[in-house]
Design a protein around this motif. Sequence first.
Motif, PDB file in Angstrom:
ATOM      1  N   ARG A 155       0.834  -1.200   0.000  1.00 54.38           N
ATOM      2  CA  ARG A 155       0.000   0.000   0.000  1.00 54.38           C
ATOM      3  C   ARG A 155       0.869   1.250   0.000  1.00 54.38           C
ATOM      4  O   ARG A 155       1.886   1.308   0.684  1.00 54.38           O
ATOM      5  CB  ARG A 155      -0.932  -0.001   1.224  1.00 54.38           C
ATOM      6  CG  ARG A 155      -1.897  -1.175   1.232  1.00 54.38           C
ATOM      7  CD  ARG A 155      -2.852  -1.088   2.412  1.00 54.38           C
ATOM      8  NE  ARG A 155      -3.762  -2.223   2.454  1.00 54.38           N
ATOM      9  CZ  ARG A 155      -4.895  -2.290   1.751  1.00 54.38           C
ATOM     10  NH1 ARG A 155      -5.240  -1.279   0.970  1.00 54.38           N
ATOM     11  NH2 ARG A 155      -5.672  -3.343   1.832  1.00 54.38           N
ATOM     12  N   LEU A 156       0.439   2.253  -0.758  1.00 52.30           N
ATOM     13  CA  LEU A 156       1.179   3.501  -0.879  1.00 52.30           C
ATOM     14  C   LEU A 156       0.633   4.518   0.117  1.00 52.30           C
ATOM     15  O   LEU A 156      -0.576   4.760   0.171  1.00 52.30           O
ATOM     16  CB  LEU A 156       1.058   4.045  -2.308  1.00 52.30           C
ATOM     17  CG  LEU A 156       1.460   3.066  -3.418  1.00 52.30           C
ATOM     18  CD1 LEU A 156       1.251   3.696  -4.785  1.00 52.30           C
ATOM     19  CD2 LEU A 156       2.897   2.633  -3.260  1.00 52.30           C
ATOM     20  N   ARG A 157       1.535   5.091   0.891  1.00 53.02           N
ATOM     21  CA  ARG A 157       1.149   6.105   1.876  1.00 53.02           C
ATOM     22  C   ARG A 157       1.745   7.445   1.434  1.00 53.02           C
ATOM     23  O   ARG A 157       2.955   7.591   1.339  1.00 53.02           O
ATOM     24  CB  ARG A 157       1.642   5.704   3.267  1.00 53.02           C
ATOM     25  CG  ARG A 157       1.108   4.337   3.708  1.00 53.02           C
ATOM     26  CD  ARG A 157       1.421   4.047   5.156  1.00 53.02           C
ATOM     27  NE  ARG A 157       0.965   2.726   5.547  1.00 53.02           N
ATOM     28  CZ  ARG A 157      -0.291   2.412   5.866  1.00 53.02           C
ATOM     29  NH1 ARG A 157      -1.221   3.360   5.836  1.00 53.02           N
ATOM     30  NH2 ARG A 157      -0.616   1.188   6.213  1.00 53.02           N
ATOM     31  N   TRP A 158       0.837   8.411   1.155  1.00 56.25           N
ATOM     32  CA  TRP A 158       1.240   9.657   0.521  1.00 56.25           C
ATOM     33  C   TRP A 158       1.244  10.816   1.512  1.00 56.25           C
ATOM     34  O   TRP A 158       0.469  10.860   2.442  1.00 56.25           O
ATOM     35  CB  TRP A 158       0.275  10.009  -0.603  1.00 56.25           C
ATOM     36  CG  TRP A 158       0.138   8.981  -1.677  1.00 56.25           C
ATOM     37  CD1 TRP A 158      -0.720   7.919  -1.693  1.00 56.25           C
ATOM     38  CD2 TRP A 158       0.870   8.919  -2.898  1.00 56.25           C
ATOM     39  NE1 TRP A 158      -0.566   7.214  -2.852  1.00 56.25           N
ATOM     40  CE2 TRP A 158       0.395   7.794  -3.608  1.00 56.25           C
ATOM     41  CE3 TRP A 158       1.869   9.718  -3.464  1.00 56.25           C
ATOM     42  CZ2 TRP A 158       0.884   7.450  -4.856  1.00 56.25           C
ATOM     43  CZ3 TRP A 158       2.366   9.369  -4.706  1.00 56.25           C
ATOM     44  CH2 TRP A 158       1.882   8.243  -5.390  1.00 56.25           C
ATOM     45  N   GLN A 159       2.103  11.765   1.190  1.00 52.85           N
ATOM     46  CA  GLN A 159       2.090  13.085   1.818  1.00 52.85           C
ATOM     47  C   GLN A 159       2.532  14.085   0.761  1.00 52.85           C
ATOM     48  O   GLN A 159       3.350  13.763  -0.099  1.00 52.85           O
ATOM     49  CB  GLN A 159       3.035  13.155   3.021  1.00 52.85           C
ATOM     50  CG  GLN A 159       2.561  12.384   4.241  1.00 52.85           C
ATOM     51  CD  GLN A 159       3.470  12.582   5.441  1.00 52.85           C
ATOM     52  OE1 GLN A 159       4.551  13.148   5.319  1.00 52.85           O
ATOM     53  NE2 GLN A 159       3.030  12.122   6.592  1.00 52.85           N
ATOM     54  N   GLY A 160       2.000  15.296   0.815  1.00 44.10           N
ATOM     55  CA  GLY A 160       2.382  16.312  -0.162  1.00 44.10           C
ATOM     56  C   GLY A 160       1.542  16.229  -1.428  1.00 44.10           C
ATOM     57  O   GLY A 160       0.330  15.976  -1.379  1.00 44.10           O
ATOM     58  N   LEU A 161       2.175  16.431  -2.588  1.00 44.70           N
ATOM     59  CA  LEU A 161       1.478  16.450  -3.874  1.00 44.70           C
ATOM     60  C   LEU A 161       1.233  15.013  -4.347  1.00 44.70           C
ATOM     61  O   LEU A 161       2.172  14.260  -4.600  1.00 44.70           O
ATOM     62  CB  LEU A 161       2.313  17.213  -4.912  1.00 44.70           C
ATOM     63  CG  LEU A 161       1.694  17.384  -6.300  1.00 44.70           C
ATOM     64  CD1 LEU A 161       0.376  18.153  -6.223  1.00 44.70           C
ATOM     65  CD2 LEU A 161       2.679  18.095  -7.236  1.00 44.70           C
ATOM     66  N   VAL A 162      -0.029  14.614  -4.461  1.00 47.92           N
ATOM     67  CA  VAL A 162      -0.382  13.240  -4.818  1.00 47.92           C
ATOM     68  C   VAL A 162      -1.277  13.251  -6.055  1.00 47.92           C
ATOM     69  O   VAL A 162      -1.986  14.238  -6.313  1.00 47.92           O
ATOM     70  CB  VAL A 162      -1.102  12.536  -3.655  1.00 47.92           C
ATOM     71  CG1 VAL A 162      -0.242  12.561  -2.397  1.00 47.92           C
ATOM     72  CG2 VAL A 162      -2.454  13.173  -3.378  1.00 47.92           C
ATOM     73  N   PRO A 163      -1.273  12.173  -6.845  1.00 52.62           N
ATOM     74  CA  PRO A 163      -2.157  12.109  -8.016  1.00 52.62           C
ATOM     75  C   PRO A 163      -3.620  12.020  -7.583  1.00 52.62           C
ATOM     76  O   PRO A 163      -3.936  11.319  -6.610  1.00 52.62           O
ATOM     77  CB  PRO A 163      -1.705  10.831  -8.728  1.00 52.62           C
ATOM     78  CG  PRO A 163      -1.045  10.016  -7.667  1.00 52.62           C
ATOM     79  CD  PRO A 163      -0.416  10.990  -6.739  1.00 52.62           C
ATOM     80  N   PRO A 164      -4.523  12.707  -8.268  1.00 53.83           N
ATOM     81  CA  PRO A 164      -5.947  12.653  -7.917  1.00 53.83           C
ATOM     82  C   PRO A 164      -6.506  11.242  -8.095  1.00 53.83           C
ATOM     83  O   PRO A 164      -6.034  10.472  -8.927  1.00 53.83           O
ATOM     84  CB  PRO A 164      -6.597  13.641  -8.902  1.00 53.83           C
ATOM     85  CG  PRO A 164      -5.473  14.506  -9.382  1.00 53.83           C
ATOM     86  CD  PRO A 164      -4.257  13.637  -9.373  1.00 53.83           C
TER      87      PRO A 164
END
Length: 211
Positions: A155-164
Motif C-alpha cells: 500500500r502507498l502512503r502519501w504526503q504532499g502532492l499526490v495524483p488525484p
Amino acid sequence: MDTPAYLNPLLFNQLLNQVGQAVAWRRAVACPCVSRDSGQPRVDCAQCFGAGHIWGEPTAAQAGVISGAQAQALEGFGLLDVGDVVLSIPSDSPLYAIGGYDRVQLCNRTEPFSLVLVAGLNGVDFVVAQVDSVVWLDSTDTLVSGSVPEVEGGRLRWQGLVPPDGVAYTLTGRRYPEYYCYQDQPVDRPHQFGASLPRRVALKRYGLLGR
C-alpha cells in the motif's frame, strides 16, 4: 547402504549457508474461490485477485543461487526461460520444503521497475526497495511530478502532492526480484542413499502468474 563420505549433508549445508543469499519464502495455498468444475479462479476475488493462490507470511531462509553458466545449460534442455533462476537449497533451510506456486523473494539484490497504476484503486504486489519518482498527466497533458510515497505491505502512503483519485500515474524505483515454483519438481534428485542432500529447484519470475 551408507552415504559416501563425499556426499555429506552437513558439509553441503555449511557451504551453502556461507555463500548463499538471504531469501523470503511464502507458502502457497489454493484460494477457495477456485471453481471445482473448471479449476479457474474468480477474476474479481478480493483475496487472490484472480491468481488462484494466496500466500502466507514470509519466512526467512538461505539458499545458493546457481551460476549463470549452469543456468544457461539448463535453458538448452528447456527447463528454464530467460529471467528464471535456479536455487540450491540446503537441507537445514526452511525453504527445503518448497512446493508448487510458493513464492521466493531474493533479499540481497534489487532491480529497476516502472509501472502505471491508478490512484485510489491499486497498489503494488512486490516488495519495494525504494521509490524514485511519481509522475502523471494533468488535464492539459502536462507532466506533473508528485511526492514520493512510502510503501508498506504493497500500500502507498502519501504526503504532499499526490495524483488525484482515478488518475493513472507512473511509479518508478527499485524492487526485490521475486519468483515462484511452477511445480514441485527439483531439477535433480534431492536424496542420495537416504541422505538429505541440497535440492536444486528452478523458479520462474512471479510476473508470469499474471498479477
